[in-house]
Design a protein around this motif. Structure first.
Motif, PDB file in Angstrom:
ATOM      1  N   PRO A 107       0.823  -1.213   0.000  1.00  0.00           N
ATOM      2  CA  PRO A 107       0.000   0.000   0.000  1.00  0.00           C
ATOM      3  C   PRO A 107       0.857   1.264   0.000  1.00  0.00           C
ATOM      4  CG  PRO A 107       0.110  -0.892   2.199  1.00  0.00           C
ATOM      5  CD  PRO A 107       0.846  -1.855   1.303  1.00  0.00           C
ATOM      6  N   PHE A 108       0.297   2.334  -0.476  1.00  0.00           N
ATOM      7  CA  PHE A 108       0.967   3.620  -0.371  1.00  0.00           C
ATOM      8  C   PHE A 108      -0.003   4.668   0.168  1.00  0.00           C
ATOM      9  CE2 PHE A 108      -1.062   5.929  -3.787  1.00  0.00           C
ATOM     10  CZ  PHE A 108      -1.381   4.982  -4.741  1.00  0.00           C
ATOM     11  N   ASN A 109       0.570   5.675   0.777  1.00  0.00           N
ATOM     12  CA  ASN A 109      -0.182   6.818   1.300  1.00  0.00           C
ATOM     13  C   ASN A 109       0.691   8.032   1.006  1.00  0.00           C
ATOM     14  OD1 ASN A 109      -1.729   8.657   2.661  1.00  0.00           O
ATOM     15  ND2 ASN A 109      -1.432   7.781   4.684  1.00  0.00           N
ATOM     16  N   SER A 110       0.417   8.699  -0.105  1.00  0.00           N
ATOM     17  CA  SER A 110       1.299   9.741  -0.609  1.00  0.00           C
ATOM     18  C   SER A 110       0.687  11.132  -0.495  1.00  0.00           C
ATOM     19  CB  SER A 110       1.642   9.463  -2.081  1.00  0.00           C
ATOM     20  OG  SER A 110       2.363   8.265  -2.205  1.00  0.00           O
ATOM     21  N   TRP A 111       1.572  12.110  -0.396  1.00  0.00           N
ATOM     22  CA  TRP A 111       1.168  13.508  -0.256  1.00  0.00           C
ATOM     23  C   TRP A 111       1.813  14.353  -1.340  1.00  0.00           C
ATOM     24  CZ3 TRP A 111      -2.215  15.186   3.511  1.00  0.00           C
ATOM     25  CH2 TRP A 111      -2.515  14.287   4.533  1.00  0.00           C
ATOM     26  N   GLY A 112       1.097  15.375  -1.750  1.00  0.00           N
ATOM     27  CA  GLY A 112       1.665  16.358  -2.637  1.00  0.00           C
ATOM     28  C   GLY A 112       2.461  17.383  -1.862  1.00  0.00           C
ATOM     29  N   GLN A 113       3.063  18.303  -2.592  1.00  0.00           N
ATOM     30  CA  GLN A 113       3.930  19.299  -1.969  1.00  0.00           C
ATOM     31  C   GLN A 113       3.157  20.494  -1.423  1.00  0.00           C
ATOM     32  OE1 GLN A 113       3.334  19.107  -5.149  1.00  0.00           O
ATOM     33  NE2 GLN A 113       2.981  21.221  -5.818  1.00  0.00           N
ATOM     34  N   GLY A 114       1.892  20.584  -1.775  1.00  0.00           N
ATOM     35  CA  GLY A 114       1.059  21.668  -1.287  1.00  0.00           C
ATOM     36  C   GLY A 114       0.972  22.824  -2.260  1.00  0.00           C
ATOM     37  N   THR A 115      -0.162  23.477  -2.257  1.00  0.00           N
ATOM     38  CA  THR A 115      -0.365  24.677  -3.068  1.00  0.00           C
ATOM     39  C   THR A 115      -1.040  25.726  -2.197  1.00  0.00           C
ATOM     40  OG1 THR A 115      -1.251  25.539  -5.156  1.00  0.00           O
ATOM     41  CG2 THR A 115      -2.603  23.911  -4.010  1.00  0.00           C
ATOM     42  N   PRO A 116      -0.512  26.939  -2.162  1.00  0.00           N
ATOM     43  CA  PRO A 116      -1.046  27.953  -1.247  1.00  0.00           C
ATOM     44  C   PRO A 116      -2.291  28.639  -1.793  1.00  0.00           C
ATOM     45  CG  PRO A 116       0.846  28.832  -2.410  1.00  0.00           C
ATOM     46  CD  PRO A 116       0.709  27.414  -2.847  1.00  0.00           C
TER      47      PRO A 116
END
Length: 121
Positions: A107-116
């Motif tokens: 399994p994976f649980n991934s996050w993006g870098q974020g956008t303000p």
């Protein structure tokens, strides 16, 4: 490895709208729930909305009726339409995706870098 990249943040006046998008790429076998979280300066990250692979959506009470989450499974992309924005919606918005790698066993649980997102009054 699975990468998530967000687009669409910016500065908007109160009452305005923005549309965020997040595209997942990499060794994806299945992409299950995708969601959005946000973190305001000096505060903890909080959940905003989640959508399942079948399109079932859930929202935090603070955004219910104003934000809409959708996804395009053919593009492994999730969207967040932000309407009737308020200054308290100002935060960095992060995309999250959960599923399985190509092996179908990991399994994976991934996050993006974020956008303000900044909402001016």
């Amino acid at each position: 490895q699975v990468q998530l990249v967000e687009f669409g943040g910016g500065v908007v006046q109160a009452g305005g709208s923005l549309r965020l998008s997040c595209a997942a790429s990499g060794s994806i076998f299945t992409l299950n729930a995708m969601g959005w979280y946000r973190q305001a300066p000096g505060k903890q990250r909080e959940w905003v909305a989640t959508i399942t692979s079948s399109g079932l959506a859930n929202y935090a009470d603070s955004v219910k009726g104003r934000f809409i989450i959708t996804r395009d499974n053919t593009k492994n992309t999730v969207y967040l339409q932000l309407n009737s924005l308020k200054p308290e919606d100002t935060a960095t918005y992060y995309c999250n995706g959960r599923g399985f790698y190509s092996s179908a066993a990991v399994p994976f649980n991934s996050w993006g870098q974020g956008t303000p997102v900044a909402v001016s009054s």
